[in-house]
Design an enzyme around this catalytic site. Sequence first.
Site, PDB file in Angstrom:
ATOM      1  N   HIS A  75       0.864  -1.197   0.000  1.00 12.07           N
ATOM      2  CA  HIS A  75       0.000   0.000   0.000  1.00 12.07           C
ATOM      3  C   HIS A  75       0.893   1.237   0.000  1.00 12.07           C
ATOM      4  O   HIS A  75       1.267   1.752   1.047  1.00 12.07           O
ATOM      5  CB  HIS A  75      -0.918  -0.045   1.228  1.00 12.07           C
ATOM      6  CG  HIS A  75      -1.938   1.062   1.270  1.00 12.07           C
ATOM      7  ND1 HIS A  75      -3.092   0.971   2.025  1.00 12.07           N
ATOM      8  CD2 HIS A  75      -1.990   2.283   0.667  1.00 12.07           C
ATOM      9  CE1 HIS A  75      -3.795   2.080   1.879  1.00 12.07           C
ATOM     10  NE2 HIS A  75      -3.135   2.902   1.073  1.00 12.07           N
ATOM     11  N   HIS A 123       1.174   4.776  -2.495  1.00  8.03           N
ATOM     12  CA  HIS A 123       0.772   5.580  -3.665  1.00  8.03           C
ATOM     13  C   HIS A 123       2.057   6.221  -4.175  1.00  8.03           C
ATOM     14  O   HIS A 123       2.673   7.009  -3.446  1.00  8.03           O
ATOM     15  CB  HIS A 123      -0.228   6.659  -3.261  1.00  8.03           C
ATOM     16  CG  HIS A 123      -1.467   6.100  -2.639  1.00  8.03           C
ATOM     17  ND1 HIS A 123      -2.625   5.905  -3.348  1.00  8.03           N
ATOM     18  CD2 HIS A 123      -1.707   5.655  -1.375  1.00  8.03           C
ATOM     19  CE1 HIS A 123      -3.540   5.371  -2.543  1.00  8.03           C
ATOM     20  NE2 HIS A 123      -3.004   5.208  -1.345  1.00  8.03           N
ATOM     21  N   HIS A 168      -9.552   0.905  -1.323  1.00  8.55           N
ATOM     22  CA  HIS A 168      -9.514   1.560  -0.018  1.00  8.55           C
ATOM     23  C   HIS A 168     -10.922   1.476   0.574  1.00  8.55           C
ATOM     24  O   HIS A 168     -11.905   1.807  -0.108  1.00  8.55           O
ATOM     25  CB  HIS A 168      -9.147   3.035  -0.161  1.00  8.55           C
ATOM     26  CG  HIS A 168      -7.691   3.299  -0.400  1.00  8.55           C
ATOM     27  ND1 HIS A 168      -6.988   2.717  -1.417  1.00  8.55           N
ATOM     28  CD2 HIS A 168      -6.818   4.103   0.269  1.00  8.55           C
ATOM     29  CE1 HIS A 168      -5.735   3.155  -1.364  1.00  8.55           C
ATOM     30  NE2 HIS A 168      -5.603   3.995  -0.356  1.00  8.55           N
ATOM     31  N   GLU A 197     -11.130   3.435   5.910  1.00  9.23           N
ATOM     32  CA  GLU A 197     -10.044   4.316   6.386  1.00  9.23           C
ATOM     33  C   GLU A 197     -10.709   5.368   7.265  1.00  9.23           C
ATOM     34  O   GLU A 197     -10.500   5.400   8.473  1.00  9.23           O
ATOM     35  CB  GLU A 197      -9.315   4.956   5.198  1.00  9.23           C
ATOM     36  CG  GLU A 197      -8.236   5.945   5.609  1.00  9.23           C
ATOM     37  CD  GLU A 197      -7.565   6.662   4.421  1.00  9.23           C
ATOM     38  OE1 GLU A 197      -8.101   6.609   3.297  1.00  9.23           O
ATOM     39  OE2 GLU A 197      -6.502   7.299   4.639  1.00  9.23           O
ATOM     40  N   ASP A 243       1.771   4.043   2.737  1.00  9.23           N
ATOM     41  CA  ASP A 243       0.710   4.858   2.119  1.00  9.23           C
ATOM     42  C   ASP A 243       1.294   6.000   1.280  1.00  9.23           C
ATOM     43  O   ASP A 243       1.359   5.884   0.054  1.00  9.23           O
ATOM     44  CB  ASP A 243      -0.259   5.372   3.185  1.00  9.23           C
ATOM     45  CG  ASP A 243      -1.651   5.668   2.654  1.00  9.23           C
ATOM     46  OD1 ASP A 243      -1.920   5.381   1.473  1.00  9.23           O
ATOM     47  OD2 ASP A 243      -2.487   6.184   3.416  1.00  9.23           O
ATOM     48  N   ASP A 244       1.668   7.096   1.935  1.00  8.22           N
ATOM     49  CA  ASP A 244       2.220   8.275   1.233  1.00  8.22           C
ATOM     50  C   ASP A 244       3.420   8.758   2.044  1.00  8.22           C
ATOM     51  O   ASP A 244       3.332   9.772   2.761  1.00  8.22           O
ATOM     52  CB  ASP A 244       1.147   9.373   1.143  1.00  8.22           C
ATOM     53  CG  ASP A 244      -0.081   8.908   0.374  1.00  8.22           C
ATOM     54  OD1 ASP A 244      -0.028   8.885  -0.861  1.00  8.22           O
ATOM     55  OD2 ASP A 244      -1.077   8.537   1.031  1.00  8.22           O
TER      56      ASP A 244
HETATM   57  N1  HPA Z   1      -6.658   7.304   1.063  1.00 10.62           N
HETATM   58  C1  HPA Z   1      -7.336   7.588  -0.047  1.00 10.62           C
HETATM   59  N2  HPA Z   1      -6.755   8.058  -1.130  1.00 10.62           N
HETATM   60  C2  HPA Z   1      -5.427   8.251  -1.121  1.00 10.62           C
HETATM   61  C3  HPA Z   1      -4.680   7.973   0.000  1.00 10.62           C
HETATM   62  C4  HPA Z   1      -5.333   7.464   1.152  1.00 10.62           C
HETATM   63  O1  HPA Z   1      -4.755   7.178   2.209  1.00 10.62           O
HETATM   64  N3  HPA Z   1      -3.406   8.287  -0.318  1.00 10.62           N
HETATM   65  C5  HPA Z   1      -3.393   8.713  -1.596  1.00 10.62           C
HETATM   66  N4  HPA Z   1      -4.623   8.695  -2.085  1.00 10.62           N
HETATM   67 ZN    ZN Z   2      -3.793   4.740   0.461  1.00 11.88          ZN
END
Ligand code: HPA
Ligand code: ZN
Length: 350
Positions: free
Chosen positions: A29, A31, A209, A212, A290-291
């Site tokens: 996971h 991006h 996703h 979250e 994630d990011d």
């Molecule tokens: N959630 C949803 N969209 C996203 C995320 C996330 O954590 N990171 C990049 N796009």
């Molecule tokens: Zn994500």
Amino acid sequence: MNLAKASVKPVAADRLPELLRRMPKAELHIHIEGSLEPELIFALAARNGVQLPYASVEELRSAYAFSNLQSFLDIYYAGASVLLKEQDFYDMARAYLVRAAADNVVHTELFFDPQTHTARGVSMQTVIQGLHRACVDAQGELGISAALILCFLRHLSEEEAFETLEQALPFRDLLLGVGLDSGEVGNPPEKFARVFARCRELGFHLVAHAGEEGPPAYVWTALDLLKVERIDHGVQSSKDAALMQRLARDRIALTVCPLSNLKLCVFPDLASHNLRQLLDAGLVATVNSDDPAYFGGYMNDNFTQTFAATGLTAQHAYILARNSFEASFIDAAAKRMHIDRLNEFFEKFQ
Ligand code: HPA
Ligand code: ZN
């Protein structure tokens, strides 16, 4: 693999961070646009003559204070505006893959958001070829395997998702699967049921996703209507006992991202994170970044900070690493090879 079945030697608390850093692992996971560090954003802006609404790297970084998912997405999409040429996509993915390999990530499945780029006139070919070339080079030069998962932006329409799929089909062989990301609340999985049904017919792996910020109901519909194989995040599932049982029974992996959850205020602090609860309930949870450029940490930061805050043990470390390989979309022989190496690492670590 549940806790009772994993027999792992105890590791002294002061050696745990080293174990976490050195153990082989998969990242499922990430991006790729969320790996763009401010320094690279500024370098690409200069290379491409793109004007940024921030005067310096420091000013941009100081804007990284988020209150929820949307407050992050606004800055994240702005950062991606510097990506124009195939080489830009290559350089972004290369930087991430070098960083991931340094964290002993040996396999990764990268999300990318083509609609963020095609909306600015960048072609699907430019995006996919740049990313794919970085994946191929990384295998040879860094010893890390990497594959691409195309994500549909859920705040956009079903029709736009279908157009995006159409544009991607010439590159079908370069894609492992499809996912669903962007603003979750108000954009439930069912909005994309027909797109995912088509992707399923085409033989793509499916992820989304869900849970979250959104409710457990979104996890149910991601499973039952989209028929996804993994849930990205999914941490809200712990509010629904029947859902927890379903996830455990069907061994549906959750790609959990602790530092992301912290920075987007899904949990008030890392000590309150429910990763341990998910593992103790027998779920196939994994740890991911994630990011990482926006949330203050790559894979090993996620592992070491979460373990320090929640008191997870070497046993949990083994299960999380093993889950990451089992939940990946690599073939059975590659899974076996990675798990054998993981077992060897744990046997030798002292
Ligand atoms: N959630 C949803 N969209 C996203 C995320 C996330 O954590 N990171 C990049 N796009
Ligand atoms: Zn994500």
